[in-house]
Motif scaffolding. Structure first.
Motif, PDB file in Angstrom:
ATOM      1  N   GLY B   3     -58.577 -74.322  35.054  1.00 46.76           N
ATOM      2  CA  GLY B   3     -56.976 -74.084  35.196  1.00 46.76           C
ATOM      3  C   GLY B   3     -56.500 -75.143  36.073  1.00 46.76           C
ATOM      4  N   VAL B   4     -55.404 -74.707  36.772  1.00 52.67           N
ATOM      5  CA  VAL B   4     -54.652 -75.675  37.752  1.00 52.67           C
ATOM      6  C   VAL B   4     -55.471 -75.846  39.129  1.00 52.67           C
ATOM      7  N   SER B   5     -55.733 -77.002  39.566  1.00 55.89           N
ATOM      8  CA  SER B   5     -56.423 -77.171  40.863  1.00 55.89           C
ATOM      9  C   SER B   5     -55.524 -77.958  41.611  1.00 55.89           C
ATOM     10  N   GLN B   6     -55.691 -77.526  42.949  1.00 57.73           N
ATOM     11  CA  GLN B   6     -55.058 -78.147  44.199  1.00 57.73           C
ATOM     12  C   GLN B   6     -55.986 -78.673  45.197  1.00 57.73           C
ATOM     13  N   SER B   7     -55.475 -79.423  45.966  1.00 54.17           N
ATOM     14  CA  SER B   7     -56.427 -79.867  47.035  1.00 54.17           C
ATOM     15  C   SER B   7     -55.702 -80.605  48.169  1.00 54.17           C
ATOM     16  N   PRO B   8     -55.763 -80.317  49.449  1.00 51.09           N
ATOM     17  CA  PRO B   8     -56.757 -79.564  49.822  1.00 51.09           C
ATOM     18  C   PRO B   8     -56.335 -78.124  49.817  1.00 51.09           C
ATOM     19  N   ARG B   9     -57.257 -77.123  49.787  1.00 45.49           N
ATOM     20  CA  ARG B   9     -57.046 -75.795  49.890  1.00 45.49           C
ATOM     21  C   ARG B   9     -56.322 -75.329  51.143  1.00 45.49           C
ATOM     22  N   TYR B  10     -56.847 -75.958  52.302  1.00 44.68           N
ATOM     23  CA  TYR B  10     -56.082 -75.759  53.558  1.00 44.68           C
ATOM     24  C   TYR B  10     -55.966 -76.975  54.333  1.00 44.68           C
ATOM     25  N   LYS B  11     -54.894 -77.200  55.061  1.00 45.64           N
ATOM     26  CA  LYS B  11     -54.465 -78.515  55.834  1.00 45.64           C
ATOM     27  C   LYS B  11     -53.956 -78.015  56.982  1.00 45.64           C
ATOM     28  N   VAL B  12     -54.486 -78.385  58.105  1.00 43.83           N
ATOM     29  CA  VAL B  12     -53.838 -78.216  59.401  1.00 43.83           C
ATOM     30  C   VAL B  12     -53.630 -79.668  59.967  1.00 43.83           C
ATOM     31  N   THR B  13     -52.277 -79.920  60.607  1.00 45.48           N
ATOM     32  CA  THR B  13     -51.745 -80.929  60.879  1.00 45.48           C
ATOM     33  C   THR B  13     -50.973 -81.088  62.090  1.00 45.48           C
ATOM     34  N   LYS B  14     -50.942 -82.131  62.743  1.00 44.48           N
ATOM     35  CA  LYS B  14     -49.989 -81.823  63.998  1.00 44.48           C
ATOM     36  C   LYS B  14     -48.516 -82.388  63.463  1.00 44.48           C
ATOM     37  N   ARG B  15     -47.651 -81.675  64.284  1.00 46.87           N
ATOM     38  CA  ARG B  15     -46.161 -82.308  63.966  1.00 46.87           C
ATOM     39  C   ARG B  15     -46.030 -83.565  64.114  1.00 46.87           C
ATOM     40  N   GLY B  16     -45.054 -83.967  62.979  1.00 49.29           N
ATOM     41  CA  GLY B  16     -44.993 -85.499  63.128  1.00 49.29           C
ATOM     42  C   GLY B  16     -45.931 -86.221  62.298  1.00 49.29           C
ATOM     43  N   GLN B  17     -46.993 -85.939  61.844  1.00 46.40           N
ATOM     44  CA  GLN B  17     -47.860 -86.412  60.887  1.00 46.40           C
ATOM     45  C   GLN B  17     -47.336 -86.218  59.430  1.00 46.40           C
ATOM     46  N   ASP B  18     -47.963 -87.256  58.679  1.00 43.04           N
ATOM     47  CA  ASP B  18     -47.463 -87.038  56.980  1.00 43.04           C
ATOM     48  C   ASP B  18     -48.533 -86.268  56.403  1.00 43.04           C
ATOM     49  N   VAL B  19     -48.432 -85.558  55.298  1.00 43.30           N
ATOM     50  CA  VAL B  19     -49.363 -84.942  54.427  1.00 43.30           C
ATOM     51  C   VAL B  19     -48.992 -85.133  53.145  1.00 43.30           C
ATOM     52  N   ALA B  20     -50.315 -85.327  52.245  1.00 44.68           N
ATOM     53  CA  ALA B  20     -50.037 -85.369  51.029  1.00 44.68           C
ATOM     54  C   ALA B  20     -50.847 -84.299  50.193  1.00 44.68           C
ATOM     55  N   LEU B  21     -50.187 -83.511  49.411  1.00 44.29           N
ATOM     56  CA  LEU B  21     -50.930 -82.318  48.485  1.00 44.29           C
ATOM     57  C   LEU B  21     -51.045 -82.882  47.220  1.00 44.29           C
ATOM     58  N   ARG B  22     -52.054 -82.226  46.671  1.00 46.28           N
ATOM     59  CA  ARG B  22     -52.362 -82.971  45.411  1.00 46.28           C
ATOM     60  C   ARG B  22     -52.393 -81.753  44.319  1.00 46.28           C
ATOM     61  N   CYS B  23     -52.084 -82.163  43.215  1.00 45.56           N
ATOM     62  CA  CYS B  23     -52.128 -81.087  42.212  1.00 45.56           C
ATOM     63  C   CYS B  23     -52.598 -81.524  40.754  1.00 45.56           C
ATOM     64  N   ASP B  24     -53.528 -80.975  40.226  1.00 43.34           N
ATOM     65  CA  ASP B  24     -54.107 -81.433  39.054  1.00 43.34           C
ATOM     66  C   ASP B  24     -54.139 -80.451  38.158  1.00 43.34           C
ATOM     67  N   PRO B  25     -52.891 -80.588  37.138  1.00 41.55           N
ATOM     68  CA  PRO B  25     -52.526 -79.482  36.094  1.00 41.55           C
ATOM     69  C   PRO B  25     -53.744 -79.189  35.044  1.00 41.55           C
ATOM     70  N   ILE B  26     -53.400 -78.309  34.168  1.00 40.26           N
ATOM     71  CA  ILE B  26     -54.162 -78.003  33.172  1.00 40.26           C
ATOM     72  C   ILE B  26     -54.089 -79.303  32.064  1.00 40.26           C
ATOM     73  N   SER B  27     -55.452 -79.464  31.730  1.00 41.51           N
ATOM     74  CA  SER B  27     -55.214 -80.572  30.734  1.00 41.51           C
ATOM     75  C   SER B  27     -54.299 -80.869  29.507  1.00 41.51           C
ATOM     76  N   GLY B  28     -53.521 -81.840  29.410  1.00 47.28           N
ATOM     77  CA  GLY B  28     -52.411 -81.806  28.214  1.00 47.28           C
ATOM     78  C   GLY B  28     -51.113 -81.179  28.699  1.00 47.28           C
ATOM     79  N   HIS B  29     -51.134 -80.376  29.840  1.00 46.65           N
ATOM     80  CA  HIS B  29     -49.726 -79.777  30.361  1.00 46.65           C
ATOM     81  C   HIS B  29     -48.839 -80.681  30.471  1.00 46.65           C
ATOM     82  N   VAL B  30     -47.628 -80.397  29.774  1.00 43.57           N
ATOM     83  CA  VAL B  30     -46.843 -81.532  30.063  1.00 43.57           C
ATOM     84  C   VAL B  30     -45.781 -81.435  31.135  1.00 43.57           C
ATOM     85  N   SER B  31     -45.557 -80.214  31.423  1.00 41.28           N
ATOM     86  CA  SER B  31     -44.682 -79.982  32.658  1.00 41.28           C
ATOM     87  C   SER B  31     -45.486 -79.609  34.111  1.00 41.28           C
TER      88      SER B  31
END
Lengths: 111, 114
Positions: B3-31
């Protein structure tokens, strides 16, 4: 302005009973109406969906009733089971636009 | 299949920091869609892509939020200079065809900004 209004906010049903959740929408261009089921700690899962060319769709114990003139649609869960206890979201969209979700209904089915 | 996977599952960060959240869709899904879900609320649209093209970013709260999907598969949602009000569950969904609406959701990333 909330485009999709869902009610009730919470619902308690006896095992074997019928659970009914209602949604109303404003945008007459909406042409796709899905229902999602979400268990705690999980993402929403597509349960059943309907398009406005039919008034009812049934899949197992789950039925969507659609009233285009009233701009309303509802989810009926027949023979409700404790395993159906979850939060249910209605949603709507028109072609090539993202889903707009209702605020959810927390269903508890008690034995 | 997966299925669709996301990482990380949990992210704790301090105010002012940048974060990057990743999504890996179902293979072949267009949208691919990004939503934010507050506790006890329905998912709220942020932005979406058809293939690598960002179609609609009207739901992004402000210019600290951005998203990309450079090769039409994996997507990254980036939040710069995080604030406490950014704390939420961020969900990704994908669908096999454009404009059909049958979206399949990932497990989400719980972001907490301290």
């Amino acid at each position: 302005q909330q485009q999709v209004k869902q009610s009730p906010q919470s619902l308690i049903v006896q095992k074997g009973g019928i659970s009914i959740i209602n949604c109303a929408y404003e945008n007459t261009a909406f042409d796709y109406f899905p229902w999602y089921q979400q268990f705690p700690g999980k993402g929403p899962a597509l349960l059943i969906a309907i398009r406005p060319d039919v008034s009812e769709k049934k899949e197992g114990r789950f039925t969507i009733s659609f009233n285009k003139s009233a701009k309303q649609f509802s989810l009926h869960i027949m023979d409700s089971q404790p395993g159906d206890s979850a939060t249910y979201f209605c949603a709507a969209s028109e072609a090539n636009t993202p889903l707009v979700f209702g605020k959810g209904t927390r269903l508890s089915v008690i034995a | 299949g997966a299925g669709v996977s996301q990482s990380p599952r949990y992210k704790v960060t301090k105010r002012g920091q940048d974060v990057a959240l990743r999504c890996d869709p179902i293979s072949g899904h267009v949208s691919l869609y990004w939503y934010r879900q507050a506790l006890g609320q329905g998912p709220e649209f942020l932005t979406y892509f058809n293939y690598e093209a960002q179609q609609d970013k009207s739901g992004l709260p402000n210019d600290r939020f951005s998203a990309e999907r450079p090769e039409g598969s994996i997507s990254t949602l980036t939040i710069q200079r995080t604030e406490q009000r950014d704390s939420a569950m961020y969900r990704c969904a994908s669908s096999s065809r454009q404009g059909v609406g049958e979206q399949y959701f990932g497990p989400g990333t719980r972001l907490t900004v301290t």
